[in-house]
Design an enzyme around this catalytic site. Structure first.
Site, short mmCIF file in Angstrom:
data_model
loop_
_atom_site.label_atom_id
_atom_site.label_comp_id
_atom_site.label_asym_id
_atom_site.label_seq_id
_atom_site.Cartn_x
_atom_site.Cartn_y
_atom_site.Cartn_z
N CYS A 225 -35.54 -1.79 -16.84
CA CYS A 225 -34.78 -2.98 -17.20
C CYS A 225 -33.30 -2.71 -17.42
O CYS A 225 -32.49 -3.63 -17.44
CB CYS A 225 -35.37 -3.62 -18.46
SG CYS A 225 -37.09 -4.17 -18.24
N HIS B 242 -29.85 -7.97 -21.28
CA HIS B 242 -31.14 -8.02 -20.58
C HIS B 242 -32.07 -8.97 -21.30
O HIS B 242 -32.24 -8.90 -22.52
CB HIS B 242 -31.75 -6.63 -20.50
CG HIS B 242 -33.19 -6.63 -20.15
ND1 HIS B 242 -33.66 -7.22 -19.00
CD2 HIS B 242 -34.28 -6.15 -20.80
CE1 HIS B 242 -34.97 -7.09 -18.94
NE2 HIS B 242 -35.38 -6.45 -20.03
N ASN C 181 -38.78 -12.19 -18.32
CA ASN C 181 -38.17 -10.87 -18.18
C ASN C 181 -38.24 -10.46 -16.71
O ASN C 181 -39.31 -10.15 -16.20
CB ASN C 181 -38.93 -9.87 -19.06
CG ASN C 181 -38.38 -8.45 -18.97
OD1 ASN C 181 -37.63 -8.10 -18.06
ND2 ASN C 181 -38.77 -7.61 -19.91
#
Length: 314
Positions: A94, A234, A264
């Site tokens: 990520c 993020h 996500n």
């Protein structure tokens, strides 16, 4: 895909999913669509909207490559008509997009490339166990930016990239199967092929490391937290985003978010959010923007940018 579509599979209510994550929807690739396909689409749009034209290098940040070998970036570059350019994958989960920006910044500063296409692309819906409650977190997507050489005081110029890692935490976000570690165990049982996440521990590590990296990136730019107009972090969990803003002493309204609509999307989350915010007018020329991310590895990073004037897409 709405939370309601996951209720039967996960045995959790849609409200429970939203309260735990801040997510109501996520987008899932159609059968036959890969991370590389998403990367090509995002890269094509970024190139079309850029004044640079063809680029000298392509960096693809992904933790769901089309194949274990070769990397996804050379194929993406070829499909975009960028024959012969340098092309490489970055695997920082990520945090991959921020790592990709750092790699591109280095290529430009070293004179290896005068322009770089950086793409974050992931299709983690193909990597999660269908019955694992953490699978509700992940959506698929891609986003891309074009960086070029220029003066460090120009709008759009990146500040120093602050990057870090802690491999001792590799089991907190991991796919155990499919690598040489599994293959080296000649007579062992097959390793778990799915993405696994230790949510509670990851939560606090993400807050801690994104806060520290953000402060370091701001210090490197000689900005104070109150100088920041927008935080683009993020999109892992709405509670992490709120805690990050609180730790930095920045009001919650400055922390941009689209996690409710997209979930996500791993390495794609920051560029997707940048595009959404630019389209909505939430990013304006001259805004001081902090970018920060945390991912498996463990990896983390942060950088800064003064938002340039970008045309809004039709």
């Amino acid at each position: 895909m709405a939370n309601e579509e996951l209720v039967e599979r996960l045995g959790r209510s849609s409200d429970w999913m939203f309260q735990r994550s801040g997510i109501r929807f996520r987008h899932i690739v159609a059968p036959g669509t890969t991370s590389g396909d998403l990367a090509v689409a995002a890269g094509r749009e970024a190139l079309a909207r850029s004044a640079v034209g063809d680029v000298a290098a392509v960096v693809v940040a992904t933790t769901s490559p089309d194949r274990p070998c070769p990397g996804t970036a050379p194929s993406v570059a070829s499909r975009l008509g960028l024959a012969g350019v340098a092309a490489l994958d970055v695997q920082a989960v990520c945090a991959g997009f921020v790592y990709g920006l750092g790699v591109a910044q280095g290529l430009i500063a070293a004179g290896t490339a005068d322009s770089v296409l950086v793409i974050g692309a992931d299709a983690l819906s193909l990597s999660v166990a269908p019955d694992d409650p953490t699978s509700m977190l992940f959506g698929d997507g891609a986003g891309a930016v074009v960086l070029r050489s220029g003066h460090c005081e120009e709008p759009g110029a990146l500040g120093p990239c602050v990057l870090g890692s802690d491999g001792a935490g590799r089991d907190l976000i991991t796919v155990r199967g499919g690598g040489s570690e599994e293959r080296s165990q000649a007579h062992g049982a097959l390793a778990d092929p799915y993405l696994r996440l230790e949510g509670q521990e990851v939560f606090w590590r993400a807050v801690e490391h994104m806060t520290a990296a953000s402060r370091a990136a701001l210090d490197a730019r000689r900005w104070k937290p109150q100088d920041v107009d927008r935080i683009v972090a993020h999109q892992a969990n709405a509670r992490i985003l709120a805690m990050l803003a609180k730790r930095l002493g920045v009001t919650a309204d400055r922390a941009l978010a689209n996690i409710e609509q997209v979930g996500n999307t791993s390495a794609a989350s920051i560029p997707i959010l940048l595009d959404h915010a630019n389209r909505a007018g939430d990013l304006k020329p001259g805004h001081r923007v902090l970018l920060t991310a945390f991912g498996g590895g463990l990896t983390w990073g942060a950088t800064t940018v003064v938002w340039p004037h970008l045309s809004h897409p039709h």
